[in-house]
Design a protein around this motif. Structure first.
Motif, short mmCIF file in Angstrom:
data_model
loop_
_atom_site.label_atom_id
_atom_site.label_comp_id
_atom_site.label_asym_id
_atom_site.label_seq_id
_atom_site.Cartn_x
_atom_site.Cartn_y
_atom_site.Cartn_z
N LEU A 1 38.88 35.43 30.06
CA LEU A 1 38.97 36.55 31.35
C LEU A 1 40.16 36.50 32.03
N ILE A 2 40.94 36.16 31.98
CA ILE A 2 42.15 35.98 32.70
C ILE A 2 43.15 36.47 31.73
N PHE A 3 43.02 36.33 30.10
CA PHE A 3 43.76 37.06 29.82
C PHE A 3 43.37 38.08 30.13
N LEU A 4 42.14 38.99 29.78
CA LEU A 4 41.77 40.62 29.69
C LEU A 4 41.85 41.22 31.36
N LEU A 5 42.08 40.71 32.04
CA LEU A 5 42.54 40.96 33.41
C LEU A 5 44.04 41.12 33.63
N LYS A 6 44.15 40.10 33.31
CA LYS A 6 46.10 40.13 32.77
C LYS A 6 46.73 41.43 32.40
N HIS A 7 45.90 41.61 30.82
CA HIS A 7 46.38 42.56 30.04
C HIS A 7 46.07 44.28 30.61
N THR A 8 45.35 44.31 31.14
CA THR A 8 44.31 45.94 30.75
C THR A 8 44.35 46.07 33.09
N PRO A 9 44.41 47.17 33.06
CA PRO A 9 44.66 47.41 34.52
C PRO A 9 42.34 47.39 35.46
N ILE A 10 42.11 46.87 34.49
CA ILE A 10 40.79 46.91 35.01
C ILE A 10 40.01 46.33 36.46
N ILE A 11 41.63 45.44 36.96
CA ILE A 11 41.54 45.09 38.37
C ILE A 11 42.59 45.11 38.52
N PRO A 12 43.13 46.48 39.20
CA PRO A 12 44.80 46.66 39.76
C PRO A 12 45.52 45.89 40.82
N GLY A 13 46.50 45.53 39.54
CA GLY A 13 47.47 44.03 40.56
C GLY A 13 47.21 42.96 40.20
N PHE A 14 45.87 42.96 38.93
CA PHE A 14 45.48 41.69 39.07
C PHE A 14 46.46 39.89 39.19
N GLY A 15 46.07 39.19 39.76
CA GLY A 15 47.21 37.90 39.78
C GLY A 15 48.16 38.04 40.73
N GLN A 16 48.42 39.19 41.22
CA GLN A 16 49.48 38.29 42.58
C GLN A 16 49.44 37.99 43.61
N THR A 17 48.57 38.10 43.82
CA THR A 17 48.26 37.49 44.58
C THR A 17 47.01 35.79 44.93
N ALA B 1 35.05 44.42 39.63
CA ALA B 1 34.56 45.27 40.58
C ALA B 1 34.53 45.76 42.20
N GLN B 2 32.91 44.60 42.24
CA GLN B 2 32.68 44.59 43.24
C GLN B 2 32.75 43.24 43.89
N ALA B 3 32.93 42.37 43.44
CA ALA B 3 34.10 41.28 43.54
C ALA B 3 34.80 40.86 43.95
N PHE B 4 35.54 41.92 43.65
CA PHE B 4 37.17 42.04 44.01
C PHE B 4 37.43 43.06 44.99
#
Length: 249
Positions: free
Chosen positions: A200-216, A151-154
């Motif tokens: 880690l990418i699978f986790l972030l794409k399939h959960t809302p941990i980082i909202p909207g991950f991967g859209q940019t 969360a801090q990184a993003f």
């Protein structure tokens, strides 16, 4: 992420994957309990169990021997479709999956002996209504400090800037108001190591941990920097903040 976006996201995940993260290679250190073991240990052979927010039913299908009948509900039609497909493949006959909102449970009063809810919202008053006298409700939820370095990184995360323990205290208060006679709360903050960037990418794409991950594209640049900074011999390090409430009626 607002509630509308979350529902859309959750439906898309339900169609693609269900709520199955068993494929991930991850080491978790210092977790103080296993939620489904806690649920199973409180079931008797003749019990009827309700699981709220069951996702693709993966966890429930692994514990069908714990109770006489298991019923999983989810507000997502896509998740329930996946859950029923998983049930058919399993061949288990004592489990049912139904589309249903947690805010309005379509069951008789005092119908269940055990109710579980993992990482999903619930309505305390409805849980109390459909739970039998002397029944038990168990919920595990994601704490506000979960994946704090991500969360801090993003610069964004699913809990915003809420203080750790805020949600646990709110749920405990709601359960007390609903009439539960004993409410036990537990917390842990475990260390997690993800084996590869793909995990880690699978986790972030399939959960809302980082909202909207991967859209940019910048998200993947940020992730690349994050991995470089948090790579260890055990894997890519982050944390799992969890709390559990066990409430007795």
């Amino acid at each position: 992420m607002d509630s509308f976006d979350y529902k859309k996201f959750y439906n898309e995940v339900g169609q693609m994957n269900g709520w199955d993260f068993s494929r991930l290679s991850v080491i978790v250190e210092d977790a103080l309990w296993n939620f489904w073991s806690e649920v199973s240990s409180r079931c008797k052979a003749g019990d009827i169990l309700l699981d709220i927010g069951t996702g693709g039913g993966e966890a429930l299908l692994r514990m069908t021997d714990a109770a006489l009948l298991l019923i999983g509900i989810d507000h997502s039609e896509a998740m329930i479709h996946t859950a029923n497909r998983n049930r058919e493949r399993s061949g288990r006959s004592n489990i049912r999956f139904l589309p249903m909102e947690a805010s309005k449970l379509g069951f008789p009063d005092r119908f269940f002996q055990v109710i579980s809810c993992r990482h999903s919202e619930f309505n305390a008053a409805e849980v109390a209504r459909v739970l039998a006298d002397d029944g038990v409700f168990l919920t595990q939820q994601v704490g506000e400090s979960d994946k704090c370095n991500l969360a801090q990184a993003f610069g964004r995360g699913q809990s915003g800037n809420a203080k750790r323990g805020t949600l646990m205290e709110r749920y405990a208060a709601e359960l007390k108001e609903a009439g539960f006679r004993q409410i036990d709360c537990r917390q842990y903050d475990a260390v997690e190591y993800y084996a590869t960037a793909e995990d880690l990418i699978f986790l972030l794409k399939h959960t809302p941990i980082i909202p909207g991950f991967g859209q940019t594209e910048s998200d993947f640049q940020t992730l690349h920097r994050f991995i470089a900074e948090h790579q260890t011999p055990k894997g890519i390090q982050t944390n799992a903040d969890r709390f559990m409430i066990i409430a007795y009626k």
